[in-house]
Structure formats: C-alpha cells, structure tokens
Design a protein around this motif. Structure first.
Motif, PDB file in Angstrom:
ATOM      1  N   GLU A 189       0.829  -1.208   0.000  1.00 61.70           N
ATOM      2  CA  GLU A 189       0.000   0.000   0.000  1.00 61.70           C
ATOM      3  C   GLU A 189       0.864   1.260   0.000  1.00 61.70           C
ATOM      4  OE1 GLU A 189      -2.321  -3.397   1.388  1.00 61.70           O
ATOM      5  OE2 GLU A 189      -0.395  -2.565   2.021  1.00 61.70           O
ATOM      6  N   ASP A 190       1.965   1.211   0.754  1.00 64.12           N
ATOM      7  CA  ASP A 190       2.895   2.342   0.743  1.00 64.12           C
ATOM      8  C   ASP A 190       3.429   2.582  -0.667  1.00 64.12           C
ATOM      9  OD1 ASP A 190       2.701   2.786   3.495  1.00 64.12           O
ATOM     10  OD2 ASP A 190       4.378   1.435   3.939  1.00 64.12           O
ATOM     11  N   GLU A 191       3.784   1.501  -1.343  1.00 67.67           N
ATOM     12  CA  GLU A 191       4.339   1.621  -2.692  1.00 67.67           C
ATOM     13  C   GLU A 191       3.324   2.254  -3.643  1.00 67.67           C
ATOM     14  OE1 GLU A 191       7.332   1.072  -3.590  1.00 67.67           O
ATOM     15  OE2 GLU A 191       8.239  -0.385  -2.225  1.00 67.67           O
ATOM     16  N   ARG A 192       2.067   1.844  -3.536  1.00 65.86           N
ATOM     17  CA  ARG A 192       1.031   2.436  -4.391  1.00 65.86           C
ATOM     18  C   ARG A 192       0.869   3.921  -4.083  1.00 65.86           C
ATOM     19  NH1 ARG A 192      -3.378  -2.144  -3.048  1.00 65.86           N
ATOM     20  NH2 ARG A 192      -2.393  -3.922  -4.087  1.00 65.86           N
ATOM     21  N   MET A 193       0.865   4.253  -2.813  1.00 66.35           N
ATOM     22  CA  MET A 193       0.716   5.646  -2.418  1.00 66.35           C
ATOM     23  C   MET A 193       1.884   6.487  -2.929  1.00 66.35           C
ATOM     24  SD  MET A 193       0.198   7.224   1.419  1.00 66.35           S
ATOM     25  CE  MET A 193       1.777   6.589   1.998  1.00 66.35           C
ATOM     26  N   LEU A 194       3.098   5.994  -2.779  1.00 69.57           N
ATOM     27  CA  LEU A 194       4.272   6.723  -3.243  1.00 69.57           C
ATOM     28  C   LEU A 194       4.266   6.883  -4.755  1.00 69.57           C
ATOM     29  CD1 LEU A 194       6.973   5.107  -0.929  1.00 69.57           C
ATOM     30  CD2 LEU A 194       6.118   7.454  -0.809  1.00 69.57           C
ATOM     31  N   SER A 195       3.746   5.883  -5.460  1.00 68.29           N
ATOM     32  CA  SER A 195       3.664   5.970  -6.916  1.00 68.29           C
ATOM     33  C   SER A 195       2.723   7.093  -7.343  1.00 68.29           C
ATOM     34  CB  SER A 195       3.192   4.633  -7.491  1.00 68.29           C
ATOM     35  OG  SER A 195       3.031   4.711  -8.889  1.00 68.29           O
ATOM     36  N   ALA A 203      -1.848  15.207  -4.754  1.00 69.32           N
ATOM     37  CA  ALA A 203      -3.009  14.328  -4.911  1.00 69.32           C
ATOM     38  C   ALA A 203      -3.826  14.317  -3.624  1.00 69.32           C
ATOM     39  CB  ALA A 203      -2.548  12.914  -5.252  1.00 69.32           C
ATOM     40  N   PRO A 204      -5.145  14.484  -3.703  1.00 66.87           N
ATOM     41  CA  PRO A 204      -5.979  14.509  -2.494  1.00 66.87           C
ATOM     42  C   PRO A 204      -5.926  13.176  -1.750  1.00 66.87           C
ATOM     43  CG  PRO A 204      -7.178  15.378  -4.400  1.00 66.87           C
ATOM     44  CD  PRO A 204      -5.924  14.738  -4.930  1.00 66.87           C
ATOM     45  N   TYR A 205      -6.100  13.262  -0.433  1.00 66.42           N
ATOM     46  CA  TYR A 205      -6.112  12.045   0.375  1.00 66.42           C
ATOM     47  C   TYR A 205      -7.181  11.073  -0.114  1.00 66.42           C
ATOM     48  CZ  TYR A 205      -3.249  14.682   3.723  1.00 66.42           C
ATOM     49  OH  TYR A 205      -2.253  15.406   4.322  1.00 66.42           O
ATOM     50  N   ALA A 206      -8.335  11.595  -0.517  1.00 67.03           N
ATOM     51  CA  ALA A 206      -9.433  10.725  -0.946  1.00 67.03           C
ATOM     52  C   ALA A 206      -9.053   9.927  -2.191  1.00 67.03           C
ATOM     53  CB  ALA A 206     -10.685  11.561  -1.213  1.00 67.03           C
ATOM     54  N   ARG A 207      -8.348  10.566  -3.136  1.00 67.93           N
ATOM     55  CA  ARG A 207      -7.949   9.851  -4.348  1.00 67.93           C
ATOM     56  C   ARG A 207      -6.947   8.747  -4.018  1.00 67.93           C
ATOM     57  NH1 ARG A 207      -4.219  12.779  -8.524  1.00 67.93           N
ATOM     58  NH2 ARG A 207      -5.769  14.452  -8.293  1.00 67.93           N
ATOM     59  N   ILE A 208      -5.993   9.051  -3.150  1.00 71.25           N
ATOM     60  CA  ILE A 208      -5.009   8.038  -2.758  1.00 71.25           C
ATOM     61  C   ILE A 208      -5.695   6.905  -2.010  1.00 71.25           C
ATOM     62  CG2 ILE A 208      -2.912   7.619  -1.430  1.00 71.25           C
ATOM     63  CD1 ILE A 208      -2.210  10.576  -1.825  1.00 71.25           C
ATOM     64  N   ALA A 209      -6.627   7.258  -1.122  1.00 66.60           N
ATOM     65  CA  ALA A 209      -7.340   6.249  -0.335  1.00 66.60           C
ATOM     66  C   ALA A 209      -8.089   5.276  -1.236  1.00 66.60           C
ATOM     67  CB  ALA A 209      -8.308   6.935   0.629  1.00 66.60           C
ATOM     68  N   ALA A 211      -7.319   4.421  -4.207  1.00 70.07           N
ATOM     69  CA  ALA A 211      -6.377   3.592  -4.957  1.00 70.07           C
ATOM     70  C   ALA A 211      -5.735   2.510  -4.098  1.00 70.07           C
ATOM     71  CB  ALA A 211      -5.292   4.469  -5.581  1.00 70.07           C
ATOM     72  N   VAL A 212      -5.519   2.796  -2.807  1.00 69.02           N
ATOM     73  CA  VAL A 212      -4.808   1.837  -1.956  1.00 69.02           C
ATOM     74  C   VAL A 212      -5.738   1.051  -1.038  1.00 69.02           C
ATOM     75  CG1 VAL A 212      -2.742   3.269  -2.003  1.00 69.02           C
ATOM     76  CG2 VAL A 212      -4.343   3.499  -0.103  1.00 69.02           C
ATOM     77  N   GLY A 213      -7.020   1.437  -0.971  1.00 66.65           N
ATOM     78  CA  GLY A 213      -7.960   0.709  -0.132  1.00 66.65           C
ATOM     79  C   GLY A 213      -7.935   1.107   1.325  1.00 66.65           C
ATOM     80  N   TRP A 214      -7.494   2.326   1.612  1.00 67.16           N
ATOM     81  CA  TRP A 214      -7.489   2.844   2.972  1.00 67.16           C
ATOM     82  C   TRP A 214      -8.507   3.967   3.099  1.00 67.16           C
ATOM     83  CZ3 TRP A 214      -1.487   3.664   3.735  1.00 67.16           C
ATOM     84  CH2 TRP A 214      -0.883   2.413   3.938  1.00 67.16           C
ATOM     85  N   SER A 215      -8.702   4.435   4.328  1.00 67.41           N
ATOM     86  CA  SER A 215      -9.502   5.634   4.546  1.00 67.41           C
ATOM     87  C   SER A 215      -8.616   6.855   4.333  1.00 67.41           C
ATOM     88  CB  SER A 215     -10.066   5.652   5.966  1.00 67.41           C
ATOM     89  OG  SER A 215      -9.013   5.827   6.905  1.00 67.41           O
ATOM     90  N   PRO A 216      -9.194   8.010   3.986  1.00 68.08           N
ATOM     91  CA  PRO A 216      -8.379   9.225   3.848  1.00 68.08           C
ATOM     92  C   PRO A 216      -7.587   9.551   5.110  1.00 68.08           C
ATOM     93  CG  PRO A 216     -10.526   9.565   2.844  1.00 68.08           C
ATOM     94  CD  PRO A 216     -10.589   8.236   3.554  1.00 68.08           C
ATOM     95  N   ALA A 217      -8.188   9.313   6.280  1.00 70.51           N
ATOM     96  CA  ALA A 217      -7.486   9.600   7.534  1.00 70.51           C
ATOM     97  C   ALA A 217      -6.252   8.713   7.682  1.00 70.51           C
ATOM     98  CB  ALA A 217      -8.426   9.406   8.718  1.00 70.51           C
ATOM     99  N   VAL A 219      -4.534   7.402   5.202  1.00 71.25           N
ATOM    100  CA  VAL A 219      -3.554   7.879   4.228  1.00 71.25           C
ATOM    101  C   VAL A 219      -2.781   9.065   4.798  1.00 71.25           C
ATOM    102  CG1 VAL A 219      -3.267   9.028   2.001  1.00 71.25           C
ATOM    103  CG2 VAL A 219      -4.772   7.043   2.192  1.00 71.25           C
ATOM    104  N   ALA A 220      -3.508  10.025   5.365  1.00 74.53           N
ATOM    105  CA  ALA A 220      -2.858  11.207   5.936  1.00 74.53           C
ATOM    106  C   ALA A 220      -1.907  10.813   7.059  1.00 74.53           C
ATOM    107  CB  ALA A 220      -3.916  12.180   6.450  1.00 74.53           C
ATOM    108  N   ARG A 221      -2.336   9.876   7.885  1.00 73.87           N
ATOM    109  CA  ARG A 221      -1.502   9.446   9.006  1.00 73.87           C
ATOM    110  C   ARG A 221      -0.237   8.743   8.508  1.00 73.87           C
ATOM    111  NH1 ARG A 221      -5.246   7.202  11.446  1.00 73.87           N
ATOM    112  NH2 ARG A 221      -4.943   5.034  10.803  1.00 73.87           N
TER     113      ARG A 221
END
Length: 284
Positions: A189-195, A203-209, A211-217, A219-221
C-alpha cells in the motif's frame, strides 16, 4: 523535466510568485489555507495553481529518500552526442528511479539524480542500462556521502511574503533528509501511495485512499509517518527563469579533505545555491 522555453509567454505576476514561494515552504498547503494567508479567494488560488501546472511552470512531486531504506543516492553525469542530448534527457525523465534530469549548456552532457530502490536496480542502472544507451559516450556516477542543508529552502525570495505570512505558513517541511532514526519497511500500500505522489505530490487524500484501499485519515496518518521517518518528502520543480533566475549552473569542485566540511557549509549559505553535497568520484 520542466522546460522554461516551452511555457506560455505570459509573465508571472506577484500572486503567481507568492503561490510558488508558499509551495516551496509547504508543497501540500491547502488552497483554502493559502487563500487566507494571501488574502485572496480560494478559487483564485486554485485557478492560478492549475494554470501554472498546466503550462509546465510548476510540478509538485512526492519523492522517496532511499537512504532510510538502506540505499544510497547517486548524482550521474552522462556525456552524449550533442544531437542526441535532448532525446537522452527525455528518456531519462521517464525512468522511475531518476529525477532532476538536466541538460547542460554544453549540449553534450546530461545530469540526473538516481534513487534506486534496491541494490539490484542500482547495479542494473549504473552498470548496464545507462552505459549501453546508444546516445551515451561516457558516464561518471558520484555517490552522495553528505548533504549540507541550507538554513532556508531555495529559492530564497522572502521579500514576496510578509513576516506574518511566512509565520502563517509555518517552518519549511523537511524535504531532503538523508538519515532516519530507524529502518523503515514499506508495504504494498505504501508503494502504491508513493507511486501516486510521484506523479502528483498534491493528490488529495481521498484519491489516494481509493487507490490503496485505505480511509483518507489513514492515508494522511501514513504520509505523516513516512515524512517523519525521512522516507517521504515533497519537491517543487519550477521554471526558474520565470522567477528571475536567468542562468543555472552546476559546479564540481575538488576540495582538500580537511576543508570539505567548512567549504560545504559556507556554500550552503549562499543565496543563489540550491543544493550542496559531498560525493565520491574525481570531484568531492
């Protein structure tokens, strides 16, 4: 790779430059917060930023510092055929492990920074891929041994913002850490987020969330954890000539070993120097 000459001809006004300065300090500052600091509407800030990005004048990217992962950083100088230099630079800019690709004024040298994720990728890049490229006639790779941080992030154009505005932005975020308190392990999940962040550092937290299957919170954390661990930082690449810097140059110096620390620290205080490091190789 930002190209100054390809941007639209319109000059940047004070607000454009203020936005760029703010992004140097905090690349992910929200449009709402920045609008309040600059005393304009949020829509104005968003519109100006999107225009700057669309025209190729600015690009925010999330960068990975590989040192906490046990991998070194390299500065690579490539000599090439003059009529193939631009083609080489454009090809290098697409490599995931390369950044800060620069075509020097001689027209026959391209420099870049390599952040290989593993020793295998490092060896493949330095020993096979780059030396065998048809455009390359010579190569020198310098391992970065020590970085001399500046007191203020470059470029130092503090006159664009008042003291109150600078205070409201807060201290510059850590951008180029070369060490960490402990080793950091990256998940898939970290790798996807970094990509995603490598392509768009804002990129907004919601968009990253999504893509990686996490909540925006979450992702931010996790982004905050990776930044605190020295793995993640944000860079702002921008067309420097539009900010009044007409000439860019790279200096490769040979310094007596006993004077290296003093010289590096002194150079880091110069207002027009963006990056200072001690390296291996024929220059240090």
């Amino acid at each position: 790779m930002i190209r100054d000459e390809e941007s639209e001809s319109a000059d940047l006004d004070v607000l454009d430059k203020q936005i760029i300065h703010a992004l140097v300090t905090d690349a992910r500052v929200s449009f709402a917060a920045l609008a309040g600091i600059l005393e304009v509407s949020e829509q104005t800030v968003a519109r100006r930023y999107r225009s700057l990005r669309r025209r190729g004048i600015v690009h925010v990217s999330g960068q990975m510092n590989a040192v906490p992962l046990g991998v070194a950083r390299w500065v690579i100088r490539l000599r090439c055929l003059p009529d193939r230099a631009m083609q080489l630079a454009e090809s290098l800019a697409r490599f995931p492990d390369l950044s800060w690709v620069t075509l020097l004024s001689t027209g026959s040298e391209v420099t870049c920074v390599s952040r290989p994720r593993t020793a295998e990728r490092r060896d493949a890049l330095l020993l096979s891929t780059l030396p065998r490229a048809s455009q390359v006639t010579g190569m020198v790779a310098h391992e970065v041994m020590c970085h001399f941080p500046a007191a203020d992030e470059w470029p130092r154009f503090g006159e664009l913002l008042t003291e109150q505005q600078r205070a409201a932005l807060g201290p510059p975020r850590q951008r180029r850490g070369f060490a960490a308190d402990a080793a950091v392990e990256l998940t898939r999940e970290d790798e996807r987020m970094l990509s995603i962040l490598a392509r768009d550092g804002r990129a907004p937290y919601a968009r990253i969330a999504a893509a990686v299957g996490w909540s925006p919170a979450r992702v931010a954390r996790r982004m905050a954890e990776l930044a605190a661990g020295g793995v993640l930082y944000f860079d702002l690449d921008f067309a420097t000539t539009r900010m009044g810097f007409a000439v860019k140059g790279a200096l490769w110096l040979r310094v007596r070993p006993g004077s290296l620390d003093a010289v590096g620290r002194a150079m880091a205080t110069h207002p027009e120097i963006a990056f200072v490091a001690a390296t291996t190789g024929p220059t240090n």
